[in-house]
Design a protein around this motif. Sequence first.
Motif, PDB file in Angstrom:
ATOM      1  N   VAL A 136      32.619   5.806   1.593  1.00  0.00           N
ATOM      2  CA  VAL A 136      32.406   4.392   1.257  1.00  0.00           C
ATOM      3  C   VAL A 136      31.611   4.312  -0.039  1.00  0.00           C
ATOM      4  CG1 VAL A 136      31.429   2.191   2.011  1.00  0.00           C
ATOM      5  CG2 VAL A 136      32.399   3.771   3.703  1.00  0.00           C
ATOM      6  N   GLY A 138      29.901   2.069  -3.378  1.00  0.00           N
ATOM      7  CA  GLY A 138      29.204   0.801  -3.506  1.00  0.00           C
ATOM      8  C   GLY A 138      27.896   0.891  -4.265  1.00  0.00           C
ATOM      9  N   VAL A 142      24.613   0.341  -1.292  1.00  0.00           N
ATOM     10  CA  VAL A 142      25.302   0.921  -0.139  1.00  0.00           C
ATOM     11  C   VAL A 142      24.648   2.243   0.248  1.00  0.00           C
ATOM     12  CG1 VAL A 142      27.495   1.866   0.694  1.00  0.00           C
ATOM     13  CG2 VAL A 142      27.470  -0.247  -0.617  1.00  0.00           C
ATOM     14  N   MET A 146      23.251   2.365   4.027  1.00  0.00           N
ATOM     15  CA  MET A 146      23.901   3.288   4.955  1.00  0.00           C
ATOM     16  C   MET A 146      23.171   4.625   5.062  1.00  0.00           C
ATOM     17  SD  MET A 146      27.952   2.525   4.215  1.00  0.00           S
ATOM     18  CE  MET A 146      28.441   3.293   5.775  1.00  0.00           C
ATOM     19  N   ASN A 150      27.387   6.938   3.763  1.00  0.00           N
ATOM     20  CA  ASN A 150      28.618   6.525   3.091  1.00  0.00           C
ATOM     21  C   ASN A 150      29.288   7.723   2.431  1.00  0.00           C
ATOM     22  OD1 ASN A 150      26.119   6.216   1.604  1.00  0.00           O
ATOM     23  ND2 ASN A 150      27.343   5.588  -0.153  1.00  0.00           N
ATOM     24  N   LEU A 189      32.908  -0.992   0.729  1.00  0.00           N
ATOM     25  CA  LEU A 189      32.296  -1.294   2.014  1.00  0.00           C
ATOM     26  C   LEU A 189      33.076  -2.365   2.770  1.00  0.00           C
ATOM     27  CD1 LEU A 189      29.934  -0.897   3.975  1.00  0.00           C
ATOM     28  CD2 LEU A 189      28.692  -2.663   2.703  1.00  0.00           C
ATOM     29  N   SER A 192      36.371  -1.109   3.972  1.00  0.00           N
ATOM     30  CA  SER A 192      36.220  -0.164   5.086  1.00  0.00           C
ATOM     31  C   SER A 192      36.091  -0.910   6.406  1.00  0.00           C
ATOM     32  CB  SER A 192      34.998   0.744   4.862  1.00  0.00           C
ATOM     33  OG  SER A 192      33.786   0.035   5.039  1.00  0.00           O
TER      34      SER A 192
END
Length: 209
Positions: A136, A138, A142, A146, A150, A189, A192
Amino acid sequence: MPTSPPTSWSGRPTRPGRAGVCRGSSAGGRRRCSTRCSCSKASTCTCRASGRCATRGRSTAWWRGTLLSVHVAGYLAALFLVLSPGKALVFFAVHQGLWGLYMGSVFAPGHKGMPTLKPGEKLDFLRKQVLTTRGVRGGWFVDAAMGGLNYQIEHHLFPNMPTPHLRHAQSIVRAHCAEIDVPYYETGLIESYRQMLRHLHAVGAPLRA
């Protein structure tokens, strides 16, 4: 088939070789290894290229258990000291529920909706981790939200690598996958979550019929 090299607890690749055995004193948290390679007891130590071992012995496990116990005791003590018993229980339930929702929102995007191995299907270590996992992207936000998960592909390939190093490993892993024609899947994100929810909707269809 190409596979990822083993790593030390520092996240640095070790020199490949045959299984070795940790020997000698464990003073200073390290033991001498008979060969410059992964130790036979991988859960205990991993040899560095220099022939030294980074160890996680019983003392480390004891400290982790102690700190976790202190955390739980302090958390519960603070709740019941500040709040009435009824409010403390309600706060605890809401807090743990929201925490579980947050953790699910972090773990699920890396896995839900990705291919799974069928019975009898076998892949080498690298392909098993890369083909069944989603990265993921970002940026820093992010990464922080996360907790580095990620970079789920890199986390699976190098589970002992410190979180700040995962983003540096990503470009190496992605380039290696391109070199050996292994698809490396990564998305944003929001996308996903869309893919995850579409997958959950599809697998739940028989229950709605």
